[in-house]
Design an enzyme around this catalytic site. Structure first.
Site, PDB file in Angstrom:
ATOM      1  N   GLY A   1      14.188  67.945  24.154  1.00 53.02           N
ATOM      2  CA  GLY A   1      13.745  67.376  22.883  1.00 53.02           C
ATOM      3  C   GLY A   1      14.124  65.910  22.817  1.00 53.02           C
TER       4      GLY A   1
ATOM      5  CD  GLN B   1      17.756  61.631  20.769  1.00 51.67           C
ATOM      6  OE1 GLN B   1      16.824  62.410  20.641  1.00 51.67           O
ATOM      7  NE2 GLN B   1      18.769  61.856  21.596  1.00 51.67           N
TER       8      GLN B   1
ATOM      9  CB  CYS C   1      22.955  64.907  22.015  1.00 57.26           C
ATOM     10  SG  CYS C   1      21.912  63.689  21.176  1.00 57.26           S
ATOM     11  CG  LEU C   2      18.562  63.526  26.289  1.00 55.83           C
ATOM     12  CD1 LEU C   2      17.058  63.274  26.232  1.00 55.83           C
ATOM     13  CD2 LEU C   2      19.023  63.707  27.726  1.00 55.83           C
TER      14      LEU C   2
ATOM     15  CG  HIS D   1      19.696  68.571  18.604  1.00 53.60           C
ATOM     16  ND1 HIS D   1      20.936  68.720  19.201  1.00 53.60           N
ATOM     17  CD2 HIS D   1      19.252  67.347  18.996  1.00 53.60           C
ATOM     18  CE1 HIS D   1      21.221  67.641  19.900  1.00 53.60           C
ATOM     19  NE2 HIS D   1      20.213  66.788  19.794  1.00 53.60           N
ATOM     20  CD  GLU D   2      15.387  66.764  19.307  1.00 52.76           C
ATOM     21  OE1 GLU D   2      15.667  65.593  18.977  1.00 52.76           O
ATOM     22  OE2 GLU D   2      15.835  67.303  20.331  1.00 52.76           O
TER      23      GLU D   2
ATOM     24  CG  HIS E   1      18.590  63.141  16.837  1.00 52.39           C
ATOM     25  ND1 HIS E   1      19.665  62.309  17.108  1.00 52.39           N
ATOM     26  CD2 HIS E   1      18.552  64.042  17.851  1.00 52.39           C
ATOM     27  CE1 HIS E   1      20.249  62.724  18.242  1.00 52.39           C
ATOM     28  NE2 HIS E   1      19.602  63.762  18.718  1.00 52.39           N
TER      29      HIS E   1
HETATM   30  O1  GNR Z   1      18.032  68.175  26.103  1.00 50.03           O
HETATM   31  C1  GNR Z   1      18.596  68.658  25.111  1.00 50.03           C
HETATM   32  N1  GNR Z   1      19.094  69.915  25.167  1.00 50.03           N
HETATM   33  C2  GNR Z   1      19.532  70.613  24.066  1.00 50.03           C
HETATM   34  C3  GNR Z   1      20.266  71.779  24.279  1.00 50.03           C
HETATM   35  C4  GNR Z   1      20.708  72.528  23.215  1.00 50.03           C
HETATM   36  C5  GNR Z   1      20.425  72.121  21.935  1.00 50.03           C
HETATM   37  C6  GNR Z   1      19.708  70.967  21.689  1.00 50.03           C
HETATM   38  C7  GNR Z   1      19.254  70.210  22.755  1.00 50.03           C
HETATM   39  S1  GNR Z   1      18.339  68.774  22.472  1.00 50.03           S
HETATM   40  C8  GNR Z   1      18.762  67.834  23.875  1.00 50.03           C
HETATM   41  C9  GNR Z   1      17.982  66.535  23.934  1.00 50.03           C
HETATM   42  C10 GNR Z   1      18.327  65.678  22.742  1.00 50.03           C
HETATM   43  O2  GNR Z   1      19.325  65.011  22.656  1.00 50.03           O
HETATM   44  N2  GNR Z   1      17.501  65.710  21.725  1.00 50.03           N
HETATM   45  O3  GNR Z   1      17.764  65.000  20.624  1.00 50.03           O
HETATM   46 NI    NI Z   2      19.944  64.838  20.540  1.00 48.47          NI
END
Ligand code: GNR
Ligand code: NI
Length: 172
Positions: free
Chosen positions: A46, A51, A94-95, A136-137, A140
């Site tokens: 995601g 980001q 999270c990236l 999660h997104e 953000h």
């Molecule tokens: O790549 C991602 N893996 C992930 C694993 C578990 C829960 C959420 C994520 S999202 C993350 C990529 C990211 O930072 N998205 O904002």
């Molecule tokens: Ni993230």
């Protein structure tokens, strides 16, 4: 298409609330394409526009495995209109916080309304990892990181580590 730089904490743009997209035009679709390429290259499942430094409410997701056909999902102005009482726990990463992983508990199922990349209104019901990823997104887009859902001790520890790293890389 081009890959974009992914912002890392403590970049303050990751703490801002992103603006709604009023028109899904060619510039938005170009950003979505670049986000998708950036997400695949990272690799991640995601990516939210903040980001990559765009403070607008756009998200890309693809949960397909490497040996499966790509299945990109583009969410514009996503909003959770229902979430289950039932919770589930996933180890999240999270990236924008590389190499840090921690368990987070969230609603197990969500119903989400959004616009697709043509601007059409859509809705979906998600469960499992997709439900977690969507939450999660959307976090953000509201300036919230997964570490905001863990203990203060752990959060401050990882935050400080990235502050030190940023200072070192700035040559201080
Ligand atoms: O790549 C991602 N893996 C992930 C694993 C578990 C829960 C959420 C994520 S999202 C993350 C990529 C990211 O930072 N998205 O904002
Ligand atoms: Ni993230």
């Amino acid at each position: 298409m081009s890959t974009l730089d992914i912002l890392l904490i403590p970049d303050q743009r990751l703490k801002q609330v992103a603006a709604p997209i009023t028109s899904v035009d060619t510039s938005v679709r170009k950003l979505l394409d670049d986000m998708l390429e950036t997400m695949y290259a990272a690799p991640g499942i995601g990516l939210a526009a903040p980001q990559v430094g765009s403070l607008i409410r756009a998200v890309t997701i693809d949960l397909a495995r490497e040996n499966e056909p790509k299945a990109p999902l583009f969410l514009i102005n996503p909003r959770i209109v229902w979430s289950s009482e039932e919770r589930s726990t996933y180890q999240e990463g999270c990236l924008s916080i590389p190499d840090y992983y921690e368990d987070v508990e969230r609603p197990a199922r969500v119903r989400v309304e959004y616009q697709d990349r043509t601007g059409e209104e859509q809705e979906l019901v998600a469960e499992g990892l997709l439900a977690t990823c969507i939450q999660h997104e959307i976090d953000h887009l509201n300036g919230i990181l997964f570490i905001d859902h863990i203990s203060r001790l752990k959060r401050e520890r990882v935050w400080k580590k990235f502050v030190k790293r940023a200072k070192f890389e700035a040559g201080e």
